[in-house]
Design a protein around this motif. Structure first.
Motif, mmCIF file in Angstrom:
data_model
loop_
_atom_site.group_PDB
_atom_site.id
_atom_site.type_symbol
_atom_site.label_atom_id
_atom_site.label_comp_id
_atom_site.label_asym_id
_atom_site.label_seq_id
_atom_site.Cartn_x
_atom_site.Cartn_y
_atom_site.Cartn_z
ATOM 1 N N GLY A 192 0.803 -1.212 0.000
ATOM 2 C CA GLY A 192 0.000 0.000 0.000
ATOM 3 C C GLY A 192 0.838 1.264 0.000
ATOM 4 O O GLY A 192 0.355 2.352 -0.269
ATOM 5 N N ARG A 193 2.095 1.095 0.322
ATOM 6 C CA ARG A 193 3.009 2.230 0.373
ATOM 7 C C ARG A 193 4.389 1.697 0.057
ATOM 8 O O ARG A 193 4.775 0.642 0.541
ATOM 9 N N GLY A 194 5.137 2.422 -0.742
ATOM 10 C CA GLY A 194 6.370 1.887 -1.300
ATOM 11 C C GLY A 194 7.325 1.284 -0.301
ATOM 12 O O GLY A 194 7.902 0.228 -0.534
ATOM 13 N N ALA A 195 7.502 1.946 0.823
ATOM 14 C CA ALA A 195 8.510 1.477 1.762
ATOM 15 C C ALA A 195 7.937 0.535 2.813
ATOM 16 O O ALA A 195 8.682 0.024 3.642
ATOM 17 N N TYR A 196 6.661 0.300 2.795
ATOM 18 C CA TYR A 196 6.029 -0.553 3.798
ATOM 19 C C TYR A 196 6.058 -2.016 3.393
ATOM 20 O O TYR A 196 6.532 -2.373 2.314
ATOM 21 N N GLU A 197 5.509 -2.856 4.259
ATOM 22 C CA GLU A 197 5.575 -4.279 4.006
ATOM 23 C C GLU A 197 4.920 -4.653 2.690
ATOM 24 O O GLU A 197 3.921 -4.066 2.282
ATOM 25 N N GLN A 198 5.523 -5.653 2.053
ATOM 26 C CA GLN A 198 4.985 -6.190 0.821
ATOM 27 C C GLN A 198 4.310 -7.515 1.136
ATOM 28 O O GLN A 198 4.804 -8.297 1.945
ATOM 29 N N TYR A 199 3.192 -7.729 0.487
ATOM 30 C CA TYR A 199 2.467 -8.980 0.629
ATOM 31 C C TYR A 199 2.682 -9.795 -0.642
ATOM 32 O O TYR A 199 2.418 -9.306 -1.742
ATOM 33 N N PHE A 200 3.136 -11.005 -0.444
ATOM 34 C CA PHE A 200 3.539 -11.836 -1.568
ATOM 35 C C PHE A 200 2.451 -12.811 -1.997
ATOM 36 O O PHE A 200 1.689 -13.334 -1.160
ATOM 37 N N GLY A 201 2.422 -13.058 -3.294
ATOM 38 C CA GLY A 201 1.602 -14.128 -3.820
ATOM 39 C C GLY A 201 2.271 -15.469 -3.576
ATOM 40 O O GLY A 201 3.390 -15.520 -3.072
ATOM 41 N N PRO A 202 1.605 -16.547 -3.957
ATOM 42 C CA PRO A 202 2.139 -17.892 -3.710
ATOM 43 C C PRO A 202 3.308 -18.263 -4.614
ATOM 44 O O PRO A 202 3.996 -19.250 -4.359
ATOM 45 N N GLY A 203 3.533 -17.468 -5.650
ATOM 46 C CA GLY A 203 4.645 -17.739 -6.548
ATOM 47 C C GLY A 203 4.260 -18.627 -7.718
ATOM 48 O O GLY A 203 3.284 -19.390 -7.655
ATOM 49 N N THR A 204 5.024 -18.501 -8.789
ATOM 50 C CA THR A 204 4.913 -19.389 -9.949
ATOM 51 C C THR A 204 6.245 -20.100 -10.106
ATOM 52 O O THR A 204 7.277 -19.447 -10.265
ATOM 53 N N ARG A 205 6.203 -21.413 -10.032
ATOM 54 C CA ARG A 205 7.435 -22.192 -10.226
ATOM 55 C C ARG A 205 7.589 -22.486 -11.709
ATOM 56 O O ARG A 205 6.805 -23.220 -12.288
ATOM 57 N N LEU A 206 8.587 -21.876 -12.320
ATOM 58 C CA LEU A 206 8.829 -22.032 -13.758
ATOM 59 C C LEU A 206 9.993 -22.977 -13.995
ATOM 60 O O LEU A 206 11.077 -22.799 -13.417
ATOM 61 N N THR A 207 9.736 -23.947 -14.843
ATOM 62 C CA THR A 207 10.793 -24.867 -15.265
ATOM 63 C C THR A 207 10.895 -24.802 -16.784
ATOM 64 O O THR A 207 9.907 -25.028 -17.476
ATOM 65 N N VAL A 208 12.073 -24.478 -17.257
ATOM 66 C CA VAL A 208 12.316 -24.414 -18.699
ATOM 67 C C VAL A 208 13.279 -25.538 -19.063
ATOM 68 O O VAL A 208 14.399 -25.590 -18.555
ATOM 69 N N THR A 209 12.815 -26.438 -19.919
ATOM 70 C CA THR A 209 13.635 -27.609 -20.271
ATOM 71 C C THR A 209 14.317 -27.433 -21.620
ATOM 72 O O THR A 209 13.937 -26.554 -22.404
#
Lengths: 114, 113
Positions: free
Chosen positions: B96-113
């Protein structure tokens, strides 16, 4: 130079022991914020706490406590009576009000052995 | 309240293919960040937006990476063409504010073969 240093790469403790995770930071800003995040084996990053540079009061939340000391540029995290569910990688982070830059440490991997 | 939403959660693709990662930030958050996490390099900030405008893309590895934020509720990170060294977990975070805490998503695990 590293803005946030977490010198402990890995720590193992036996359940019910207390454990302290160290964090040392570096900044020239007068207004900054310090954070701790937890990353359990499932992979998500969970926000735990934010501390403002002008508030040096220690904080306690259940079994978690944080010790902020500007004199030593440290923001240490203590888990009391550790549990297996505390096993995770813990990241300390710093942000500077002026730049909105967010700096993460390299993380400390905590293993709590039952 | 819904947190940060990312899709897909897992992506496996062949080298040379285009990959698009998606993110929906927390409603009302003006800042959106894209990170990459690998064992070797830890958490790296790739780019961040403020009010849908890219502010700092100095962490974007190279021209193969691009990010957009067409509106306040959606952002994409695209890799074209993908390479095996792009394999990592990609996180989106909002604040909500640049220097404040960030809330993270669950992530995307990318595998490139």
């Amino acid at each position: 130079a590293q803005k946030v240093t977490q010198a402990q790469t890995e720590i193992s403790v036996v359940e019910k022991e207390d454990v302290t995770l160290d964090c040392v930071y570096e900044t020239r800003d007068t207004t900054y914020y310090l954070f701790w995040y937890k990353q359990p084996p499932s992979g998500e990053l969970v926000f735990l706490i934010r501390r403002n540079s002008f508030d040096e009061q220690n904080e306690i939340s259940g079994r978690y406590s944080w010790n902020f000391q500007k004199s030593t540029s440290s923001f240490n995290f203590t888990i009391t009576a550790s549990q297996v569910v505390d096993s995770a990688v813990y990241f300390c982070a710093l942000s500077e009000e002026g730049s909105n830059q967010f700096y993460f440490g390299t993380g400390t991997s905590l293993t709590v052995i039952p | 309240d819904a947190g940060v939403i990312q899709s897909p959660r897992h992506e496996v693709t062949e080298m040379g293919q285009e990959v698009t990662l998606r993110c929906k930030p927390i409603s009302g958050h003006d800042y959106l960040f894209w990170y990459r996490q690998t064992m070797m390099r830890g958490l790296e900030l790739l780019i961040y937006f403020n009010n849908n405008v890219p502010i700092d893309d100095s962490g974007m590895p190279e021209d193969r990476f691009s990010a957009k934020m067409p509106n306040a509720s959606f952002s994409t990170l695209k890799i074209q063409p993908s390479e095996p060294r792009d394999s990592a977990v990609y996180f989106c975070a909002s604040s909500g504010r640049g220097a404040y805490e960030q809330y993270f998503g669950p992530g995307t695990r990318l595998t490139v073969t």
